[in-house]
Scaffold this motif. Structure first.
Motif, PDB file in Angstrom:
ATOM      1  N   ALA A  44      22.968 -15.284  24.937  1.00  0.00           N
ATOM      2  CA  ALA A  44      21.790 -15.918  24.351  1.00  0.00           C
ATOM      3  C   ALA A  44      20.639 -14.958  24.087  1.00  0.00           C
ATOM      4  O   ALA A  44      19.803 -15.224  23.222  1.00  0.00           O
ATOM      5  CB  ALA A  44      21.302 -17.044  25.266  1.00  0.00           C
ATOM      6  N   TYR A  97      12.464 -15.393  28.985  1.00  0.00           N
ATOM      7  CA  TYR A  97      13.568 -16.295  28.690  1.00  0.00           C
ATOM      8  C   TYR A  97      13.852 -17.071  29.956  1.00  0.00           C
ATOM      9  O   TYR A  97      14.026 -16.484  31.032  1.00  0.00           O
ATOM     10  CB  TYR A  97      14.792 -15.494  28.255  1.00  0.00           C
ATOM     11  CG  TYR A  97      16.058 -16.294  28.099  1.00  0.00           C
ATOM     12  CD1 TYR A  97      16.119 -17.424  27.287  1.00  0.00           C
ATOM     13  CD2 TYR A  97      17.228 -15.910  28.773  1.00  0.00           C
ATOM     14  CE1 TYR A  97      17.282 -18.146  27.142  1.00  0.00           C
ATOM     15  CE2 TYR A  97      18.402 -16.620  28.627  1.00  0.00           C
ATOM     16  CZ  TYR A  97      18.430 -17.747  27.814  1.00  0.00           C
ATOM     17  OH  TYR A  97      19.588 -18.471  27.671  1.00  0.00           O
ATOM     18  N   GLU A 122      15.547 -22.565  27.656  1.00  0.00           N
ATOM     19  CA  GLU A 122      16.866 -23.149  27.421  1.00  0.00           C
ATOM     20  C   GLU A 122      16.791 -24.674  27.385  1.00  0.00           C
ATOM     21  O   GLU A 122      15.988 -25.294  28.071  1.00  0.00           O
ATOM     22  CB  GLU A 122      17.856 -22.706  28.506  1.00  0.00           C
ATOM     23  CG  GLU A 122      18.735 -21.535  28.110  1.00  0.00           C
ATOM     24  CD  GLU A 122      19.494 -21.742  26.807  1.00  0.00           C
ATOM     25  OE1 GLU A 122      19.799 -22.893  26.439  1.00  0.00           O
ATOM     26  OE2 GLU A 122      19.775 -20.743  26.143  1.00  0.00           O
ATOM     27  N   ALA A 149      15.445 -23.841  23.163  1.00  0.00           N
ATOM     28  CA  ALA A 149      16.502 -23.022  22.562  1.00  0.00           C
ATOM     29  C   ALA A 149      17.693 -23.834  22.054  1.00  0.00           C
ATOM     30  O   ALA A 149      18.832 -23.629  22.502  1.00  0.00           O
ATOM     31  CB  ALA A 149      16.963 -21.964  23.554  1.00  0.00           C
ATOM     32  N   HIS A 151      19.760 -23.440  19.717  1.00  0.00           N
ATOM     33  CA  HIS A 151      20.110 -22.312  18.855  1.00  0.00           C
ATOM     34  C   HIS A 151      20.873 -22.698  17.592  1.00  0.00           C
ATOM     35  O   HIS A 151      20.723 -22.057  16.551  1.00  0.00           O
ATOM     36  CB  HIS A 151      20.924 -21.295  19.664  1.00  0.00           C
ATOM     37  CG  HIS A 151      22.130 -21.895  20.331  1.00  0.00           C
ATOM     38  ND1 HIS A 151      23.382 -21.833  19.789  1.00  0.00           N
ATOM     39  CD2 HIS A 151      22.246 -22.587  21.498  1.00  0.00           C
ATOM     40  CE1 HIS A 151      24.244 -22.444  20.598  1.00  0.00           C
ATOM     41  NE2 HIS A 151      23.576 -22.911  21.643  1.00  0.00           N
ATOM     42  N   GLN A 294      28.567 -23.489  17.507  1.00  0.00           N
ATOM     43  CA  GLN A 294      28.746 -22.044  17.410  1.00  0.00           C
ATOM     44  C   GLN A 294      29.491 -21.701  16.115  1.00  0.00           C
ATOM     45  O   GLN A 294      30.605 -21.152  16.142  1.00  0.00           O
ATOM     46  CB  GLN A 294      29.524 -21.514  18.616  1.00  0.00           C
ATOM     47  CG  GLN A 294      28.790 -21.582  19.929  1.00  0.00           C
ATOM     48  CD  GLN A 294      27.782 -20.452  20.092  1.00  0.00           C
ATOM     49  OE1 GLN A 294      27.426 -19.775  19.135  1.00  0.00           O
ATOM     50  NE2 GLN A 294      27.304 -20.238  21.301  1.00  0.00           N
ATOM     51  N   THR A 334      24.189 -17.865  16.318  1.00  0.00           N
ATOM     52  CA  THR A 334      23.084 -18.826  16.315  1.00  0.00           C
ATOM     53  C   THR A 334      21.924 -18.302  17.151  1.00  0.00           C
ATOM     54  O   THR A 334      20.755 -18.499  16.819  1.00  0.00           O
ATOM     55  CB  THR A 334      23.555 -20.169  16.883  1.00  0.00           C
ATOM     56  OG1 THR A 334      24.197 -19.940  18.159  1.00  0.00           O
ATOM     57  CG2 THR A 334      24.542 -20.856  15.958  1.00  0.00           C
ATOM     58  N   TYR A 335      22.251 -17.602  18.245  1.00  0.00           N
ATOM     59  CA  TYR A 335      21.220 -17.042  19.116  1.00  0.00           C
ATOM     60  C   TYR A 335      20.459 -15.916  18.422  1.00  0.00           C
ATOM     61  O   TYR A 335      19.262 -15.733  18.649  1.00  0.00           O
ATOM     62  CB  TYR A 335      21.845 -16.516  20.411  1.00  0.00           C
ATOM     63  CG  TYR A 335      22.486 -17.574  21.260  1.00  0.00           C
ATOM     64  CD1 TYR A 335      21.717 -18.479  21.991  1.00  0.00           C
ATOM     65  CD2 TYR A 335      23.873 -17.673  21.352  1.00  0.00           C
ATOM     66  CE1 TYR A 335      22.297 -19.447  22.785  1.00  0.00           C
ATOM     67  CE2 TYR A 335      24.470 -18.646  22.145  1.00  0.00           C
ATOM     68  CZ  TYR A 335      23.673 -19.530  22.856  1.00  0.00           C
ATOM     69  OH  TYR A 335      24.255 -20.484  23.636  1.00  0.00           O
ATOM     70  N   ARG A 336      21.142 -15.155  17.573  1.00  0.00           N
ATOM     71  CA  ARG A 336      20.477 -14.067  16.855  1.00  0.00           C
ATOM     72  C   ARG A 336      19.499 -14.638  15.817  1.00  0.00           C
ATOM     73  O   ARG A 336      18.381 -14.130  15.660  1.00  0.00           O
ATOM     74  CB  ARG A 336      21.522 -13.162  16.180  1.00  0.00           C
ATOM     75  CG  ARG A 336      20.926 -12.005  15.370  1.00  0.00           C
ATOM     76  CD  ARG A 336      20.089 -11.083  16.249  1.00  0.00           C
ATOM     77  NE  ARG A 336      19.550  -9.953  15.492  1.00  0.00           N
ATOM     78  CZ  ARG A 336      18.445 -10.002  14.758  1.00  0.00           C
ATOM     79  NH1 ARG A 336      17.754 -11.134  14.684  1.00  0.00           N
ATOM     80  NH2 ARG A 336      18.017  -8.942  14.106  1.00  0.00           N
ATOM     81  N   GLN A 338      18.053 -17.506  16.074  1.00  0.00           N
ATOM     82  CA  GLN A 338      16.979 -18.100  16.872  1.00  0.00           C
ATOM     83  C   GLN A 338      15.987 -17.043  17.343  1.00  0.00           C
ATOM     84  O   GLN A 338      14.766 -17.244  17.288  1.00  0.00           O
ATOM     85  CB  GLN A 338      17.596 -18.808  18.080  1.00  0.00           C
ATOM     86  CG  GLN A 338      16.602 -19.385  19.072  1.00  0.00           C
ATOM     87  CD  GLN A 338      17.298 -20.033  20.246  1.00  0.00           C
ATOM     88  OE1 GLN A 338      17.439 -21.248  20.297  1.00  0.00           O
ATOM     89  NE2 GLN A 338      17.765 -19.249  21.201  1.00  0.00           N
TER      90      GLN A 338
END
Length: 386
Positions: A44, A97, A122, A149, A151, A294, A334-336, A338
């Motif tokens: 994440a 985070y 999160e 998050a 994401h 994802q 997705t985390y990138r 975000q």
């Protein structure tokens, strides 16, 4: 031979998302500390930060100092703190985070805000909607940023689905069916997801994804929970009811209904692979997306238009299919995506997409509605007072 090129692209994309290029860091890169050494943190935060020139993961704190040092050494984090508060007190850290157990989200996010730190929080934001509301009110008062998050909301694939649904080309939405389930053994029996005092429960963990996606696709809030049932977890008791899985049917404006199913331990052999899907039925067709949580790893979007042959799309980055253009590469997780938005917002730039405080509050209100209807009740509120 198209499948050969698709397979090569699949392998290359999944390799790169696990081994992203290392970007040279800006002199004013955002310095982020992580609270705890959670298993989700590498995926994440640490991996996405590698390819972002404006982010450095500079510190970690954990209740177990030895674990924090081991985590820092493994992931190249230069500084280790023996307590969460020490990390928050450090003036050289710009943001944190927070992937702590749900029951600790409220306390440590409020403490982070008090320390003037921006927070990537999160999901789910807190144990209760009231706690979520107070977090965002306090963040606004202090002039810092808090982002829940979710994401998946930043990936072009889900924006393409939303674009199709809201364009009206398939007519009005009639029903949605979303699912996120994993087979038995996916999570250990002593996982924090099964700890009621820490805000455990499948609806709090996995169920929030289809619920969030449904609300976002409709751009509406549930009027009522028509029905909801829960499968008790092995740790569930009368005084601490906790769901292994939950199924709910919701009523939305304009006679739209939506079902969601989540399960953290679907019995074998009925399920041997995770199920991550959403189907949207409309007046003149339907849309189906596999793996909306994802999509970078693999997904597809199938559209059935009345009187026409089905079409299938795969959207790994912005392209001609979508009107909305995103920064990014096809290997961006997705985390990138975000993280890009989080940094942009802090730096005063307009992100491609942003999830509002009101959205996070309404999400937790909907979670509480489902828990009350299922008989599980809301999760215990934090005892922390500011």
């Amino acid at each position: 031979m198209t499948w050969v090129f698709d397979f090569i692209a699949l392998v290359k994309r999944n390799y790169t998302l696990q081994h992203p290029p290392v970007a040279p860091k800006d002199d004013d890169a955002l310095r982020i500390g992580t609270l705890g050494a959670a298993r989700i943190t590498p995926e994440a935060l640490i991996l996405p930060a590698r390819s972002h020139p404006g982010v450095v993961v500079t510190a970690v704190a954990a209740r177990n100092p030895a674990r924090a040092r081991e985590f820092a050494q493994k992931h190249g984090i230069p500084r280790v703190f023996d307590s969460y508060q020490e990390l928050l007190d450090d003036p050289d850290i710009d943001a944190v985070y927070n992937p702590l157990p749900n029951g600790l989200h409220y306390e440590w996010t409020m403490k982070a805000i008090t320390a003037w730190k921006h927070v990537l929080l999160e999901k789910p934001s807190c144990n209760t909607a009231d706690e979520t509301r107070r977090i965002f009110q306090y963040a606004e008062e202090k002039g810092v940023l808090v982002l829940e998050a979710f994401h998946y909301r930043w990936h072009p694939a889900v924006h393409r689905v939303r674009e199709i649904v809201q364009s009206g080309e398939l007519g009005a939405v009639k029903r949605l069916d979303g699912a996120l389930t994993v087979p038995s053994g996916w999570f250990p029996r002593d996982d924090v997801r099964y700890d009621w005092t820490m805000g455990g429960g499948c609806m709090m963990d996995m169920g929030v994804y289809p619920l969030s996606f449904i609300r976002w696709l409709l751009d509406a809030e549930p009027i009522s929970v028509i029905s909801a049932s829960a499968i008790p977890a092995h740790t569930s008791t009368l005084s601490a009811p906790l769901d292994r899985g939950t199924t709910a049917l919701l009523s939305f404006p304009n006679d739209v209904t939506a079902s969601l199913t989540c399960d953290s331990a679907t019995p074998l052999p009925w399920e041997i692979m995770p199920k991550v899907e959403m189907k949207i039925e409309c007046e003149r067709g339907s849309v189906y997306i596999l793996n909306f949580v994802q999509p970078t790893a693999y997904h597809y979007v199938t559209v059935h238009r009345q009187g026409k042959r089905p079409t299938t799309e795969k959207i790994y980055s912005s392209g001609p299919l979508s009107q909305k253009k995103f920064k990014g590469e096809d290997w961006w997780t997705t985390y990138r995506y975000q993280l890009e938005a989080f940094v942009d917002k802090i730096r005063g730039r307009e992100p491609d997409y942003w999830m509002s405080a009101e959205d996070s509050i309404k999400q937790m209100e909907a979670v509480e509605m489902i828990y009350r209807k299922s008989g599980m009740g809301v999760r215990p509120a934090s005892t922390y007072t500011l």
